[in-house]
Motif scaffolding. Structure first.
Motif, PDB file in Angstrom:
ATOM      1  N   MET A   1      22.916 -12.124 -15.914  1.00  0.00           N
ATOM      2  CA  MET A   1      22.943 -13.563 -16.808  1.00  0.00           C
ATOM      3  C   MET A   1      23.477 -12.505 -18.431  1.00  0.00           C
ATOM      4  SD  MET A   1      20.288 -16.133 -16.677  1.00  0.00           S
ATOM      5  CE  MET A   1      20.195 -17.046 -18.100  1.00  0.00           C
ATOM      6  N   TYR A   2      23.903 -13.212 -19.551  1.00  0.00           N
ATOM      7  CA  TYR A   2      24.039 -12.724 -20.920  1.00  0.00           C
ATOM      8  C   TYR A   2      23.779 -13.289 -21.629  1.00  0.00           C
ATOM      9  CZ  TYR A   2      28.706 -14.497 -20.075  1.00  0.00           C
ATOM     10  OH  TYR A   2      30.180 -15.784 -20.762  1.00  0.00           O
ATOM     11  N   SER A   3      23.465 -12.985 -22.721  1.00  0.00           N
ATOM     12  CA  SER A   3      23.277 -13.381 -24.197  1.00  0.00           C
ATOM     13  C   SER A   3      23.798 -13.087 -25.295  1.00  0.00           C
ATOM     14  CB  SER A   3      21.263 -13.219 -24.309  1.00  0.00           C
ATOM     15  OG  SER A   3      21.032 -13.985 -23.454  1.00  0.00           O
ATOM     16  N   PHE A   4      24.116 -13.750 -26.433  1.00  0.00           N
ATOM     17  CA  PHE A   4      24.396 -13.562 -27.385  1.00  0.00           C
ATOM     18  C   PHE A   4      23.378 -13.914 -28.518  1.00  0.00           C
ATOM     19  CE2 PHE A   4      28.989 -14.380 -25.722  1.00  0.00           C
ATOM     20  CZ  PHE A   4      29.161 -13.347 -25.526  1.00  0.00           C
ATOM     21  N   ILE A   5      23.318 -13.018 -29.545  1.00  0.00           N
ATOM     22  CA  ILE A   5      23.019 -13.562 -30.559  1.00  0.00           C
ATOM     23  C   ILE A   5      23.188 -13.412 -31.822  1.00  0.00           C
ATOM     24  CG2 ILE A   5      20.742 -12.001 -32.076  1.00  0.00           C
ATOM     25  CD1 ILE A   5      19.784 -10.714 -29.375  1.00  0.00           C
TER      26      ILE A   5
ATOM     27  N   GLU B   1      19.556 -17.365 -33.824  1.00  0.00           N
ATOM     28  CA  GLU B   1      20.489 -18.523 -32.870  1.00  0.00           C
ATOM     29  C   GLU B   1      20.726 -17.522 -31.505  1.00  0.00           C
ATOM     30  OE1 GLU B   1      20.896 -21.758 -32.407  1.00  0.00           O
ATOM     31  OE2 GLU B   1      19.870 -22.001 -34.116  1.00  0.00           O
ATOM     32  N   LEU B   2      20.166 -17.579 -30.211  1.00  0.00           N
ATOM     33  CA  LEU B   2      20.096 -17.411 -29.064  1.00  0.00           C
ATOM     34  C   LEU B   2      21.040 -18.086 -27.986  1.00  0.00           C
ATOM     35  CD1 LEU B   2      19.552 -14.519 -26.646  1.00  0.00           C
ATOM     36  CD2 LEU B   2      17.584 -15.834 -26.254  1.00  0.00           C
ATOM     37  N   HIS B   3      22.563 -17.574 -27.178  1.00  0.00           N
ATOM     38  CA  HIS B   3      23.003 -18.107 -26.743  1.00  0.00           C
ATOM     39  C   HIS B   3      22.927 -17.360 -25.577  1.00  0.00           C
ATOM     40  CE1 HIS B   3      24.755 -20.539 -30.058  1.00  0.00           C
ATOM     41  NE2 HIS B   3      24.796 -19.766 -30.234  1.00  0.00           N
ATOM     42  N   THR B   4      22.824 -18.201 -24.109  1.00  0.00           N
ATOM     43  CA  THR B   4      22.186 -17.551 -22.815  1.00  0.00           C
ATOM     44  C   THR B   4      23.449 -17.735 -21.788  1.00  0.00           C
ATOM     45  OG1 THR B   4      19.982 -17.221 -23.340  1.00  0.00           O
ATOM     46  CG2 THR B   4      20.963 -16.577 -20.810  1.00  0.00           C
ATOM     47  N   TYR B   5      24.309 -17.378 -21.032  1.00  0.00           N
ATOM     48  CA  TYR B   5      24.946 -17.315 -20.267  1.00  0.00           C
ATOM     49  C   TYR B   5      24.965 -16.601 -18.797  1.00  0.00           C
ATOM     50  CZ  TYR B   5      28.263 -19.225 -24.275  1.00  0.00           C
ATOM     51  OH  TYR B   5      28.117 -20.126 -24.959  1.00  0.00           O
TER      52      TYR B   5
ATOM     53  N   GLU C   1      15.525 -12.167 -18.669  1.00  0.00           N
ATOM     54  CA  GLU C   1      16.984 -12.072 -17.384  1.00  0.00           C
ATOM     55  C   GLU C   1      17.948 -12.091 -18.107  1.00  0.00           C
ATOM     56  OE1 GLU C   1      16.697 -15.661 -15.837  1.00  0.00           O
ATOM     57  OE2 GLU C   1      14.160 -15.671 -15.790  1.00  0.00           O
ATOM     58  N   SER C   2      19.025 -11.490 -19.250  1.00  0.00           N
ATOM     59  CA  SER C   2      19.841 -10.703 -18.947  1.00  0.00           C
ATOM     60  C   SER C   2      20.468  -9.940 -19.125  1.00  0.00           C
ATOM     61  CB  SER C   2      20.280 -11.895 -20.820  1.00  0.00           C
ATOM     62  OG  SER C   2      19.865 -12.879 -21.118  1.00  0.00           O
TER      63      SER C   2
ATOM     64  N   LEU D   1      14.059  -3.987 -25.326  1.00  0.00           N
ATOM     65  CA  LEU D   1      14.781  -5.013 -24.576  1.00  0.00           C
ATOM     66  C   LEU D   1      15.249  -3.959 -23.476  1.00  0.00           C
ATOM     67  CD1 LEU D   1      17.398  -7.459 -27.206  1.00  0.00           C
ATOM     68  CD2 LEU D   1      14.980  -7.482 -26.375  1.00  0.00           C
ATOM     69  N   GLU D   2      15.684  -4.668 -22.523  1.00  0.00           N
ATOM     70  CA  GLU D   2      15.684  -3.935 -20.993  1.00  0.00           C
ATOM     71  C   GLU D   2      17.488  -4.343 -20.717  1.00  0.00           C
ATOM     72  OE1 GLU D   2      13.360  -2.296 -18.156  1.00  0.00           O
ATOM     73  OE2 GLU D   2      11.267  -1.756 -18.878  1.00  0.00           O
ATOM     74  N   ALA D   3      18.553  -4.319 -21.565  1.00  0.00           N
ATOM     75  CA  ALA D   3      19.787  -4.593 -21.585  1.00  0.00           C
ATOM     76  C   ALA D   3      20.812  -3.698 -21.432  1.00  0.00           C
ATOM     77  CB  ALA D   3      19.880  -6.158 -21.455  1.00  0.00           C
ATOM     78  N   GLU D   4      21.890  -3.706 -20.731  1.00  0.00           N
ATOM     79  CA  GLU D   4      23.070  -3.320 -21.538  1.00  0.00           C
ATOM     80  C   GLU D   4      23.538  -3.895 -23.619  1.00  0.00           C
ATOM     81  OE1 GLU D   4      27.870  -1.342 -20.644  1.00  0.00           O
ATOM     82  OE2 GLU D   4      26.610  -2.613 -19.522  1.00  0.00           O
TER      83      GLU D   4
END
Length: 135
Positions: free
Chosen positions: A1-5, A16-20, A42-43, A119-122
């Motif tokens: 999953m990935y997200s846009f902030i 706004e958090l957009h999760t894909y 989860e991103s 945050l534990e993500a790239e």
């Protein structure tokens, strides 16, 4: 999953958090920045779009291939009459592929970094004006 902030305002408190998942939008939610860590748990990749109004920017062709502080000095000297901040209080960026110099108040930039450091993500940071593609 990935997200846009995407921040809702220049105070950087609401976003706004957009999760894909793959290329499908899973959810869009409005959250406070203090809820960010749990909302993106989860991103694996997070793209942060920083409001362009927080940046100063200028087209600058770096023909002499200056680097670091020398590049910063040359660019900011050209635009110093437009600056309302002390130059030493700015974080500076240069994108050679677009010939775009950008700067942001260091305290504002640090506020963003503080919110995303745990945050534990790239994580990828982009000024919103980078969304405009060159045709």
């Amino acid at each position: 999953m990935y997200s846009f902030i995407h921040f809702n305002n220049l105070s950087l408190q609401s976003l706004e958090l957009h999760t894909y998942a793959e290329s499908n939008l899973v959810k869009t939610e409005t959250i406070d920045i203090s809820s960010l860590q749990s909302a993106v748990s989860e991103s694996t990749k997070i793209y942060v779009l920083i409001p362009s109004q927080l940046f100063g920017y200028s087209i600058y062709e770096n023909a002499n291939e200056f680097k670091g502080e020398i590049l910063k000095a040359h660019v900011l000297t050209e635009v110093e009459d437009r600056l309302i901040s002390d130059i030493s209080s700015l974080d500076f960026f240069y994108d050679a592929s677009r010939n775009v110099a950008s700067w942001i108040d260091a305290a504002i930039y640090q506020k963003i970094l503080n919110a995303i450091n745990a945050l534990e993500a790239e994580i990828f940071l982009f000024p919103e004006h980078y969304l405009i593609l060159k045709h």
